[in-house]
Design a protein around this motif. Structure first.
Motif, short mmCIF file in Angstrom:
data_model
loop_
_atom_site.label_atom_id
_atom_site.label_comp_id
_atom_site.label_asym_id
_atom_site.label_seq_id
_atom_site.Cartn_x
_atom_site.Cartn_y
_atom_site.Cartn_z
N PRO A 1 0.72 -1.42 0.00
CA PRO A 1 0.12 -0.23 0.07
C PRO A 1 0.91 1.22 0.08
O PRO A 1 0.61 2.10 -0.68
CB PRO A 1 -1.03 -0.19 1.13
N LEU B 1 1.80 1.91 -3.45
CA LEU B 1 0.68 2.21 -4.40
C LEU B 1 0.25 3.63 -4.16
O LEU B 1 -0.22 4.18 -5.12
CB LEU B 1 -0.38 1.38 -4.19
N GLU B 2 0.27 3.97 -2.64
CA GLU B 2 -0.21 5.19 -2.30
C GLU B 2 0.56 6.48 -3.01
O GLU B 2 0.00 7.64 -3.05
CB GLU B 2 -0.43 5.41 -0.84
N ILE C 1 -3.98 -2.40 -12.14
CA ILE C 1 -2.90 -3.39 -11.84
C ILE C 1 -3.19 -4.44 -12.85
O ILE C 1 -4.32 -5.16 -12.55
CB ILE C 1 -2.75 -3.75 -10.36
N VAL D 1 -1.03 -8.98 -4.75
CA VAL D 1 -1.84 -7.88 -4.81
C VAL D 1 -3.11 -7.82 -3.57
O VAL D 1 -3.80 -8.89 -3.73
CB VAL D 1 -2.29 -7.66 -6.09
N VAL E 1 -6.27 -7.41 -3.40
CA VAL E 1 -7.51 -6.84 -4.31
C VAL E 1 -8.55 -5.86 -3.47
O VAL E 1 -8.60 -4.98 -3.83
CB VAL E 1 -7.92 -8.20 -4.97
N TRP F 1 -8.01 -4.26 -0.99
CA TRP F 1 -7.63 -2.95 -0.72
C TRP F 1 -7.50 -1.86 -2.21
O TRP F 1 -7.87 -0.76 -1.67
CB TRP F 1 -5.96 -2.75 -0.09
N CYS F 2 -7.22 -2.55 -3.00
CA CYS F 2 -7.08 -1.70 -4.20
C CYS F 2 -8.56 -1.29 -4.64
O CYS F 2 -8.84 -0.10 -5.08
CB CYS F 2 -6.62 -2.50 -5.36
N ARG F 3 -9.46 -2.32 -4.55
CA ARG F 3 -11.04 -1.94 -4.91
C ARG F 3 -11.44 -0.83 -4.16
O ARG F 3 -12.16 -0.04 -4.59
CB ARG F 3 -11.60 -3.28 -5.01
N ARG G 1 -10.08 1.53 -3.24
CA ARG G 1 -9.68 2.99 -3.54
C ARG G 1 -9.71 3.38 -5.11
O ARG G 1 -9.17 3.85 -5.77
CB ARG G 1 -7.98 2.88 -3.30
N ILE H 1 -8.98 0.96 -7.72
CA ILE H 1 -7.99 0.46 -8.38
C ILE H 1 -8.59 -0.90 -8.99
O ILE H 1 -8.62 -1.75 -7.98
CB ILE H 1 -6.52 0.25 -7.66
N VAL I 1 -8.02 -4.64 -10.72
CA VAL I 1 -6.96 -5.70 -10.81
C VAL I 1 -7.34 -6.53 -11.94
O VAL I 1 -8.37 -7.37 -11.87
CB VAL I 1 -6.73 -6.31 -9.46
#
Length: 311
Positions: A54, A57-58, A66, A76, A78, A80-82, A84, A86, A88
């Motif tokens: 993180p 990525l931040e 990604i 990854v 996923v 956390w990304c979603r 925000r 992002i 994948v």
């Protein structure tokens, strides 16, 4: 770098840069990215087994995608990304048949002791009486598949042609022509050969535990073509040394590259350097799918192969 950029995440993938350039995509390298260029990164091209933190990525405020060239995406986070915004993606099933071929190759090589016999011939230790050394047949043996995704299914189909009795276990029931064990431990106890083909994530690290390894037992074989994180590697090595596990065949490891000295005194292990899915046919397909996902993202179109959502 004045245009939206695709970031190559690890040196391992640097050889793919010309393919992205040929597709009209501007690339940069994460390991020499200038601070001023971080705000131009829109997508990352990634190999899923490597961790993307993180914190890293931040530092990419415009990141929206990604795109994993690999099938796996265990490095990854996923969710956390979603959370925000992002997305994948991954290489959905594109090398499953090649990985299954390799798994069967490892299985046969280990079960029939082929690497050791090869060394016998090369080192001038061939004795005629070796021809009568008893070796167990594969016919009628029980094969358990851990994870019945595209790779696991491909392994199971091949195993049937080898006269093996197939069963499987995964955390979620699904329609299949082979019986599903009630638990992983039940599968291990009932298998002569256990093939690990499960998707790896933070929830199943060490899934193939000491207890599972010992359930396969002193006449059993474990094959891993999934991720090294799924197997308690220390427990596996100890079991091979103590004779509590007969043999192992591994294409993936807890640390990659795995230190050679770690395996120097480990008997009955067949090892390959994470090459199961690296065929001349699959790699271009996986790269092309990653490129397609990046182009779709930049154009605001639906992605070709997003990773599955939570079950």
């Amino acid at each position: 770098m004045s245009e939206p950029s695709v970031l190559i995440s690890v040196p391992f993938l640097a050889s793919l840069e010309p393919r992205f350039a040929a597709a009209g995509l501007s690339t940069a390298r994460a390991w020499d990215l200038a601070e001023d260029d971080r705000g131009r990164v829109r997508a990352i091209v990634h190999a899923g087994e490597f961790a993307l933190t993180p914190q890293f990525l931040e530092g990419l405020p415009e990141l929206g995608l990604i795109a994993c060239v690999s099938v796996g995406y265990d490095g990854v986070d996923v969710a956390w990304c979603r959370a925000r915004g992002i997305e994948v993606t991954h290489a959905e099933g594109l090398n499953a048949e090649d990985v299954a071929d390799h798994a069967i190759g490892l299985l046969i090589a280990a079960w029939r002791n082929i690497p050791a016999w090869d060394r016998t011939v090369r080192e001038d230790r061939w004795r005629q009486e070796d021809r009568l050394a008893p070796q167990p047949s594969l016919g009628g043996r029980r094969l358990g598949v851990v994870g019945l995704g595209s790779i696991g299914e491909a392994v199971a189909r091949r195993a049937q042609s080898l006269r093996l009795e197939v069963s499987w276990w995964g955390p979620n029931p699904k329609p299949a022509p082979w019986p599903r064990a009630a638990t992983l431990l039940d599968l291990a106890r009932d298998s002569d050969i256990l093939v690990v083909a499960s998707r790896a994530d933070a929830s199943n690290r060490g899934l193939i535990s000491r207890e599972v390894i010992e359930a396969v037992g002193p006449t059993g074989l474990i094959v891993n073509v999934a991720r090294g994180s799924l197997v308690d590697e220390d427990a596996l090595i100890a079991a091979l040394k103590d004779g509590r596990l007969w043999r192992a065949a591994l294409d993936v490891f807890a640390q990659e590259p795995t230190p050679s000295e770690r395996w120097a005194e480990v008997p009955n292990a067949v090892l390959t350097p994470h090459t199961a899915g690296s065929s001349t046919e699959a790699i271009p397909l996986m790269t092309a799918q990653a490129i397609d996902n990046v182009r779709r993202f930049l154009a605001g179109e639906a992605l070709a192969s997003p990773v599955p959502g939570p079950d």
